[in-house]
Design a protein around this motif. Sequence first.
Motif, PDB file in Angstrom:
ATOM      1  N   LEU A   1      15.304 -13.976   3.757  1.00  0.00           N
ATOM      2  CA  LEU A   1      14.662 -12.843   3.723  1.00  0.00           C
ATOM      3  C   LEU A   1      14.283 -12.387   4.713  1.00  0.00           C
ATOM      4  N   LEU A   2      13.910 -11.197   4.650  1.00  0.00           N
ATOM      5  CA  LEU A   2      13.568 -10.045   5.903  1.00  0.00           C
ATOM      6  C   LEU A   2      12.127  -9.997   5.695  1.00  0.00           C
ATOM      7  N   ILE A   3      11.465 -10.411   6.699  1.00  0.00           N
ATOM      8  CA  ILE A   3      10.165  -9.730   6.949  1.00  0.00           C
ATOM      9  C   ILE A   3       9.605  -8.505   7.999  1.00  0.00           C
ATOM     10  N   ASN A   4       9.101  -7.400   7.661  1.00  0.00           N
ATOM     11  CA  ASN A   4       7.867  -6.867   8.986  1.00  0.00           C
ATOM     12  C   ASN A   4       6.613  -7.098   8.211  1.00  0.00           C
ATOM     13  N   LEU A   5       6.515  -6.623   9.030  1.00  0.00           N
ATOM     14  CA  LEU A   5       4.740  -6.575   9.640  1.00  0.00           C
ATOM     15  C   LEU A   5       3.877  -5.582   8.252  1.00  0.00           C
ATOM     16  N   GLY A   6       4.377  -4.519   7.918  1.00  0.00           N
ATOM     17  CA  GLY A   6       3.692  -3.494   6.596  1.00  0.00           C
ATOM     18  C   GLY A   6       3.241  -2.096   6.814  1.00  0.00           C
ATOM     19  N   THR A   7       2.586  -1.664   6.062  1.00  0.00           N
ATOM     20  CA  THR A   7       2.150  -0.343   6.422  1.00  0.00           C
ATOM     21  C   THR A   7       1.643  -0.320   4.664  1.00  0.00           C
ATOM     22  N   PRO A   8       0.485   0.589   5.343  1.00  0.00           N
ATOM     23  CA  PRO A   8      -0.129   1.356   4.007  1.00  0.00           C
ATOM     24  C   PRO A   8       0.757   1.422   2.612  1.00  0.00           C
ATOM     25  N   ASP A   9       0.817   1.742   1.298  1.00  0.00           N
ATOM     26  CA  ASP A   9       1.122   2.517   0.116  1.00  0.00           C
ATOM     27  C   ASP A   9       1.495   3.700   0.457  1.00  0.00           C
ATOM     28  N   SER A  10       0.418   4.531   1.323  1.00  0.00           N
ATOM     29  CA  SER A  10       0.510   5.943   1.546  1.00  0.00           C
ATOM     30  C   SER A  10      -1.065   6.030   2.529  1.00  0.00           C
ATOM     31  N   PRO A  11      -0.872   7.722   3.152  1.00  0.00           N
ATOM     32  CA  PRO A  11      -2.301   7.730   3.715  1.00  0.00           C
ATOM     33  C   PRO A  11      -2.957   8.205   3.675  1.00  0.00           C
ATOM     34  N   SER A  12      -3.376   7.342   2.576  1.00  0.00           N
ATOM     35  CA  SER A  12      -4.835   8.394   1.917  1.00  0.00           C
ATOM     36  C   SER A  12      -5.705   7.040   2.586  1.00  0.00           C
ATOM     37  N   VAL A  13      -7.010   7.919   2.769  1.00  0.00           N
ATOM     38  CA  VAL A  13      -7.688   6.537   3.002  1.00  0.00           C
ATOM     39  C   VAL A  13      -7.804   5.225   2.000  1.00  0.00           C
ATOM     40  N   SER A  14      -8.297   5.734   1.110  1.00  0.00           N
ATOM     41  CA  SER A  14      -8.171   4.246  -0.046  1.00  0.00           C
ATOM     42  C   SER A  14      -7.136   3.384   0.451  1.00  0.00           C
ATOM     43  N   ASP A  15      -5.860   3.828   0.862  1.00  0.00           N
ATOM     44  CA  ASP A  15      -4.550   2.747   0.550  1.00  0.00           C
ATOM     45  C   ASP A  15      -5.056   2.344   1.767  1.00  0.00           C
ATOM     46  N   VAL A  16      -4.944   3.017   3.620  1.00  0.00           N
ATOM     47  CA  VAL A  16      -5.227   2.731   4.222  1.00  0.00           C
ATOM     48  C   VAL A  16      -5.956   1.326   4.825  1.00  0.00           C
ATOM     49  N   ARG A  17      -7.362   1.375   3.673  1.00  0.00           N
ATOM     50  CA  ARG A  17      -8.103   0.703   3.695  1.00  0.00           C
ATOM     51  C   ARG A  17      -7.821  -1.105   3.699  1.00  0.00           C
ATOM     52  N   SER A  18      -7.604  -0.567   2.237  1.00  0.00           N
ATOM     53  CA  SER A  18      -6.742  -1.242   1.673  1.00  0.00           C
ATOM     54  C   SER A  18      -5.472  -2.552   2.783  1.00  0.00           C
ATOM     55  N   TYR A  19      -4.639  -1.641   3.496  1.00  0.00           N
ATOM     56  CA  TYR A  19      -3.586  -2.242   4.072  1.00  0.00           C
ATOM     57  C   TYR A  19      -4.412  -3.055   5.463  1.00  0.00           C
ATOM     58  N   LEU A  20      -5.697  -1.736   6.187  1.00  0.00           N
ATOM     59  CA  LEU A  20      -6.513  -2.693   7.018  1.00  0.00           C
ATOM     60  C   LEU A  20      -7.145  -4.051   6.073  1.00  0.00           C
ATOM     61  N   SER A  21      -7.460  -4.206   5.468  1.00  0.00           N
ATOM     62  CA  SER A  21      -8.304  -4.538   5.008  1.00  0.00           C
ATOM     63  C   SER A  21      -7.741  -6.459   5.231  1.00  0.00           C
ATOM     64  N   GLN A  22      -6.670  -6.096   4.231  1.00  0.00           N
ATOM     65  CA  GLN A  22      -5.722  -7.335   4.354  1.00  0.00           C
ATOM     66  C   GLN A  22      -5.089  -7.788   5.205  1.00  0.00           C
ATOM     67  N   PHE A  23      -4.175  -6.672   6.324  1.00  0.00           N
ATOM     68  CA  PHE A  23      -4.112  -7.284   7.858  1.00  0.00           C
ATOM     69  C   PHE A  23      -5.227  -7.937   8.685  1.00  0.00           C
ATOM     70  N   LEU A  24      -5.998  -7.347   8.648  1.00  0.00           N
ATOM     71  CA  LEU A  24      -7.254  -7.943   9.706  1.00  0.00           C
ATOM     72  C   LEU A  24      -8.075  -9.489   9.219  1.00  0.00           C
ATOM     73  N   ASN A  25      -8.183  -9.017   7.381  1.00  0.00           N
ATOM     74  CA  ASN A  25      -8.903 -10.211   7.321  1.00  0.00           C
ATOM     75  C   ASN A  25      -7.968 -11.928   7.318  1.00  0.00           C
TER      76      ASN A  25
END
Length: 336
Positions: A8-32
């Motif tokens: 199992l290789l694991i990297n940090l992650g990335t938003p599913d797309s550069p849309s504001v909603s996908d970036v918001r979802s990514y940041l929320s999971q990451f920073l929480n």
Amino acid sequence: MKNKTGVLLINLGTPDSPSVSDVRSYLSQFLNDPRVIDIPWLLRKMLVNLVIVPFRAPKSAKIYKKLWTANGSPLLYYSERVKDLLQKDLGPAYEVHLAMRYKNPSIPDVLGVMKRKNYQRIIVLPLFPQYASASTGSAHEEVMRVISKWWVIPDVSFISQYYDHPAFINAIVDIGKKYNHNEYDHVLFSYHGLPERHVDKVYNDGLCTDHNCENEITDDNKYCYKATCYATTRLLAAALNIPAAKYTVCFQSRLDDKWLKPFSDKVVEECGRKGMKKILAFSPAFTADCLETIIEIGEEYQEIFHQNGGDKVQLVESLNDHPLWISCLKEIVLAN
């Protein structure tokens, strides 16, 4: 009976797309993640969900749109390439999977697939060369959280760090040799920053500043992110014949002044003010090019340098899908 090993290789992650909603979802999971922002639960929820994410998501989305390519997120693209190439090198006795700590493909989803494979052994290999609780530690914790609920738990090996693995160093050196450091006024080894309290928590006795992390690795500081970043740099500088006076270890992407110093952007600014014209920048904590390398170093630091009299910040590309990087990962898997 075929006793395959799952990797199992694991990297940090990335938003599913550069849309504001996908970036918001990514940041929320990451920073929480409590290993990323290690403050009391309620305070973290208020800070992240009411302050940081609402204001940061629209700005970050604009940056991700600049980063996005025809292949999507560079980090995800190269991580998938690494998975496929490593699978080819390891052969049929191993099955290589890829997960992201945040967003997709998620660790729970990928481990669900691996569970159904009924592997005799699983090797968990985060793509972070230097251990940090906010990266490797968080990835390992999430894997353990999921696997701990399985009725049958196979043998599981966790790889914590490999910053000093000869094959890892050789892979970066091979890329670095494309650039003649004698043509540059200074060389930066820029690592992702961490709050100082994160490295302080490594020690049972004292603080990070009580140890000689800039100059040596000991039993006490072997999992100190600051110490391993400096150790990585010493190995790379020696292999590339870069004298100590010509390079600086620095830390980027800080949120406040209580993060590891010196700050990369301030070092770039100072180099410009000293009259330097060309800087070569390595980023040895990032194994795949991403926002922090392509945009932060390649564009933002270039602008800072130019504003202070400099001409060129040359980013040394990350390992990405370099053959020696694949060989390094293969060696690590086979050794475990």
